[in-house]
Structures are given as C-alpha cells and as structure tokens.
Design a protein around this motif. Structure first.
Motif, mmCIF file in Angstrom:
data_model
loop_
_atom_site.group_PDB
_atom_site.id
_atom_site.type_symbol
_atom_site.label_atom_id
_atom_site.label_comp_id
_atom_site.label_asym_id
_atom_site.label_seq_id
_atom_site.Cartn_x
_atom_site.Cartn_y
_atom_site.Cartn_z
ATOM 1 N N THR A 142 -56.792 -41.693 35.295
ATOM 2 C CA THR A 142 -57.186 -42.938 35.953
ATOM 3 C C THR A 142 -57.112 -44.181 35.059
ATOM 4 N N PRO A 143 -57.620 -44.159 33.813
ATOM 5 C CA PRO A 143 -57.536 -45.382 32.995
ATOM 6 C C PRO A 143 -56.099 -45.837 32.744
ATOM 7 N N TRP A 144 -55.199 -44.902 32.426
ATOM 8 C CA TRP A 144 -53.798 -45.252 32.160
ATOM 9 C C TRP A 144 -53.161 -45.800 33.433
ATOM 10 N N ALA A 145 -53.412 -45.142 34.559
ATOM 11 C CA ALA A 145 -52.866 -45.636 35.819
ATOM 12 C C ALA A 145 -53.426 -47.018 36.138
ATOM 13 N N GLY A 146 -54.722 -47.226 35.862
ATOM 14 C CA GLY A 146 -55.326 -48.535 36.107
ATOM 15 C C GLY A 146 -54.693 -49.637 35.290
ATOM 16 N N ILE A 147 -54.375 -49.337 34.036
ATOM 17 C CA ILE A 147 -53.707 -50.323 33.173
ATOM 18 C C ILE A 147 -52.331 -50.675 33.730
ATOM 19 N N GLU A 148 -51.595 -49.653 34.165
ATOM 20 C CA GLU A 148 -50.256 -49.915 34.710
ATOM 21 C C GLU A 148 -50.336 -50.719 36.010
ATOM 22 N N ILE A 149 -51.317 -50.409 36.852
ATOM 23 C CA ILE A 149 -51.460 -51.158 38.108
ATOM 24 C C ILE A 149 -51.856 -52.600 37.824
ATOM 25 N N ALA A 150 -52.757 -52.797 36.839
ATOM 26 C CA ALA A 150 -53.165 -54.158 36.484
ATOM 27 C C ALA A 150 -51.993 -54.958 35.923
ATOM 28 N N ARG A 151 -51.101 -54.286 35.235
ATOM 29 C CA ARG A 151 -49.967 -54.972 34.604
ATOM 30 C C ARG A 151 -48.818 -55.193 35.582
ATOM 31 N N GLU A 152 -48.572 -54.224 36.463
ATOM 32 C CA GLU A 152 -47.395 -54.286 37.321
ATOM 33 C C GLU A 152 -47.728 -54.544 38.792
ATOM 34 N N GLY A 153 -49.015 -54.513 39.139
ATOM 35 C CA GLY A 153 -49.397 -54.700 40.527
ATOM 36 C C GLY A 153 -49.499 -53.386 41.267
ATOM 37 N N LEU A 154 -50.044 -53.450 42.470
ATOM 38 C CA LEU A 154 -50.191 -52.241 43.272
ATOM 39 C C LEU A 154 -48.822 -51.642 43.596
ATOM 40 N N PRO A 155 -48.681 -50.327 43.501
ATOM 41 C CA PRO A 155 -47.390 -49.700 43.805
ATOM 42 C C PRO A 155 -47.086 -49.770 45.291
ATOM 43 N N SER A 156 -45.827 -49.826 45.608
ATOM 44 C CA SER A 156 -45.405 -49.799 47.010
ATOM 45 C C SER A 156 -44.276 -48.780 47.159
ATOM 46 N N PRO A 157 -44.630 -47.490 47.120
ATOM 47 C CA PRO A 157 -43.601 -46.445 47.208
ATOM 48 C C PRO A 157 -42.800 -46.541 48.503
ATOM 49 N N SER A 158 -41.546 -46.190 48.407
ATOM 50 C CA SER A 158 -40.708 -46.106 49.599
ATOM 51 C C SER A 158 -41.146 -44.913 50.436
ATOM 52 N N PHE A 159 -40.610 -44.831 51.649
ATOM 53 C CA PHE A 159 -40.932 -43.697 52.516
ATOM 54 C C PHE A 159 -40.550 -42.379 51.840
ATOM 55 N N GLU A 160 -39.358 -42.362 51.204
ATOM 56 C CA GLU A 160 -38.903 -41.141 50.535
ATOM 57 C C GLU A 160 -39.833 -40.758 49.389
ATOM 58 N N ALA A 161 -40.304 -41.770 48.645
ATOM 59 C CA ALA A 161 -41.211 -41.482 47.537
ATOM 60 C C ALA A 161 -42.548 -40.940 48.043
ATOM 61 N N TRP A 162 -43.051 -41.503 49.158
ATOM 62 C CA TRP A 162 -44.295 -40.994 49.742
ATOM 63 C C TRP A 162 -44.122 -39.542 50.179
ATOM 64 N N VAL A 163 -42.989 -39.243 50.773
ATOM 65 C CA VAL A 163 -42.723 -37.855 51.169
ATOM 66 C C VAL A 163 -42.749 -36.953 49.942
ATOM 67 N N GLY A 164 -42.119 -37.412 48.846
ATOM 68 C CA GLY A 164 -42.110 -36.628 47.621
ATOM 69 C C GLY A 164 -43.502 -36.433 47.039
ATOM 70 N N ILE A 165 -44.306 -37.500 47.004
ATOM 71 C CA ILE A 165 -45.661 -37.408 46.459
ATOM 72 C C ILE A 165 -46.508 -36.445 47.286
ATOM 73 N N ILE A 166 -46.442 -36.585 48.597
ATOM 74 C CA ILE A 166 -47.230 -35.712 49.473
ATOM 75 C C ILE A 166 -46.766 -34.258 49.342
ATOM 76 N N PHE A 167 -45.455 -34.057 49.248
ATOM 77 C CA PHE A 167 -44.939 -32.700 49.065
ATOM 78 C C PHE A 167 -45.470 -32.103 47.767
ATOM 79 N N LEU A 168 -45.412 -32.878 46.674
ATOM 80 C CA LEU A 168 -45.883 -32.375 45.383
ATOM 81 C C LEU A 168 -47.373 -32.071 45.413
#
Length: 307
Positions: A205-231
């Motif tokens: 969580t802390p590392w992800a929080g730093i990346e989100i603070a630096r790059e903004g909230l992620p906006s995965p594509s539909f294909e990426a969401w399918v991949g994340i949910i599958f994993l």
C-alpha cells in the motif's frame, strides 16, 4: 477414474496459472506494476475475508506465527508480485512461464542451505540442466519482436520472482510444520496464504500510494481490468483453493504434476492471445527445465533415506 473431479479441477488450475502470464503482460503494459499488484490484492483480500467468514475452522495466528507470516508476506506477496509485474512489463508471457519453473529448484537449493538437507548428485544434475534451459530462453527466444535487452531484464525479474517464492516456500514449510510455544497448532496452507496475502497488501500500500500521488489515479483499460480480475479471482483465490483441495485428496506429489502443464498453457496463451512467437527453442527450454526439476526432486527422496 478415481477422483476424476479433482483431476479435472487441477487441469483447470494449470490452465488458469498458465493464462495468468499473458494476463500479466496485458496488465503490466497498461498500469504501473506496483499499482496493478496493489489493485489485484485489494480484490484478493476482499475475497479471502469473505472466504474466511464462511469457514468455521479458521483461527488467528499467535504472535510468533504473525512474525513469520510477515516474512512470508514480504517474499511471497510484496517482492514476488513486484518482480512479477515488472518482469511482465518487459518480457514475453511464454518466456516468463518457463523461467518461473525454476522455483522448485531454488527451493531445493535453499533447503540445502537453510534446512540442512543434503546436496546430492541429482540436485546438481537437475540444476545444471535447468540452467541450460534458462540460458536457451535468455539467448534464443523466438520472441525477437521484443528487444533483446528488454527480454533479459524481464526474464531476470521473473527469475528473481521465482527465487522470492522459493524463499517464502521454505518459510511456509517451517511455519506449517512447527508449533511455537505461544500457539496451539501449526497453521494450515490455506490460512498461511490468506494471512500472508492480507499482510502483503499492507506492505504494497505505501509504495502504491506514492505512485498514485505522483502519477494520479490509474485508469486501466477494459483489457487491463479483465487481466487484473482474472489474476485476482481465478489465478490467486480460486486456483489456490482448488490446488489445496487437490493436495488434500490425492497428495502433494500427484497434485504437483499439474504444475508442469503451466508453461505449455502460458506459451500457447501468449501465442493465441498476444500473438507471441512459437519456436523449437521454447520446446527445448521446456524439456531441459522440466527434466531438471524432475531429477532434482529426487533430492527429497534421497534426503529421507538413512545416512
């Protein structure tokens, strides 16, 4: 066939784990690796908590067991997932599915170093054969559309992931076999995995929080969401529960056979879903690594013999 349903489930598990490699490739190309791993484990944590609430035979670890779980979480969730996602950003899914097969060999070597198991000729021969197979992947992969340096980086990350998982396997073996003074019994494999996943999410969580603070909230594509949910849903929760069921019903040795089917599914999945290349070098690497693993696994049988 006896236990046909369990064998069918294990075959599905092998396919799921194999297809997890192209899924990881899709996700890593679209989302920051650490943020992707964090989103995956947010879903995993929710599903595992739901699973625990439906079970009557779960328990909280003791303070000593919590300490060991923290180490396992670092290696099996935080470090493994970080290296896995960074590896998939750079290398082909088929190549990665072969490199990760090194995990049991790393585990056997670490068992010699930390658990006092004997170094045998079988382990040395198996390790040598598998190293040759890995060299084939690094130097002669048919996926030449990916720059060679990128493939080397990616495959090295995946090898590091295999080593991280091997370290966690050694720690898990001790945790599931030893009963510390402040505990009533060892933890089951399912409970170890669940608690390590929850602690691992806290570490990510802390590392992800730093990346989100630096790059903004992620906006995965539909294909990426399918991949994340599958994993998360299939590759982590469902596959592990089914694999644990397989170990319980038919034993670890027979269940582990299905792990050898993961690379073919990974290679074919990369070819069918991502347009990756097939080639004789992948078959050669697969044969060398799997043969090396099979030979090296006789290490356990030799260690059980009286000296």
């Amino acid at each position: 066939m006896k236990h046909a349903q369990i064998h069918a489930k294990l075959l599905v598990v092998a396919a799921i784990w194999g297809l997890g490699w192209p899924a990881g490739r899709v996700v890593a190309a679209d989302v920051s690796p650490i943020v992707a791993a964090w989103i995956r484990y947010v879903i995993v944590a929710g599903l595992f908590i739901f699973y625990l609430q439906r079970k009557d035979n779960w328990s909280y670890p003791s303070p000593t067991q919590w300490k060991n779980i923290a180490y396992i979480a670092f290696f099996s969730t935080f470090l493994y997932q970080s290296l896995f996602m960074y590896g998939m950003k750079y290398t082909a899914a088929g190549d990665a599915s072969l490199v990760i097969t090194f995990n049991p060999l790393f585990t056997a070597v670490l068992a010699v170093i930390f658990l006092g198991e004997r170094l045998t000729r079988n382990l040395i021969l198996g390790l040598t054969m598998a190293l040759v197979g890995m060299l084939v992947i690094f130097t002669a992969s048919p996926n030449t559309d990916i720059p060679e340096l990128d493939r080397w980086f990616g495959n090295t990350f995946i090898a590091g992931a295999a080593l991280a998982w091997a370290v966690s396997s050694i720690l898990m073996k001790k945790l599931m076999s030893d009963t510390p003074e402040d505990a009533q019994q060892p933890l089951t494999p399912v409970l170890v995995t669940i608690w390590a996943s929850l602690v691992g999410l806290l570490l990510l969580t802390p590392w992800a929080g730093i990346e989100i603070a630096r790059e903004g909230l992620p906006s995965p594509s539909f294909e990426a969401w399918v991949g994340i949910i599958f994993l998360a849903v299939f590759s982590t929760v469902l596959a592990y529960v089914w694999f644990a069921d397989g170990i319980l019903v038919i034993g670890a040795g027979k269940a582990s056979f299905y792990v050898y089917l993961v690379p073919p599914f990974g290679i074919l999945g990369g070819w069918f879903l991502l347009g990756e290349q097939l080639g004789a070098t992948l078959i050669l690497a697969f044969a060398l690594i799997v043969a090396g693993v099979v030979i090296a696994q006789k290490q356990e049988e030799e260690n059980e013999q009286p000296s």
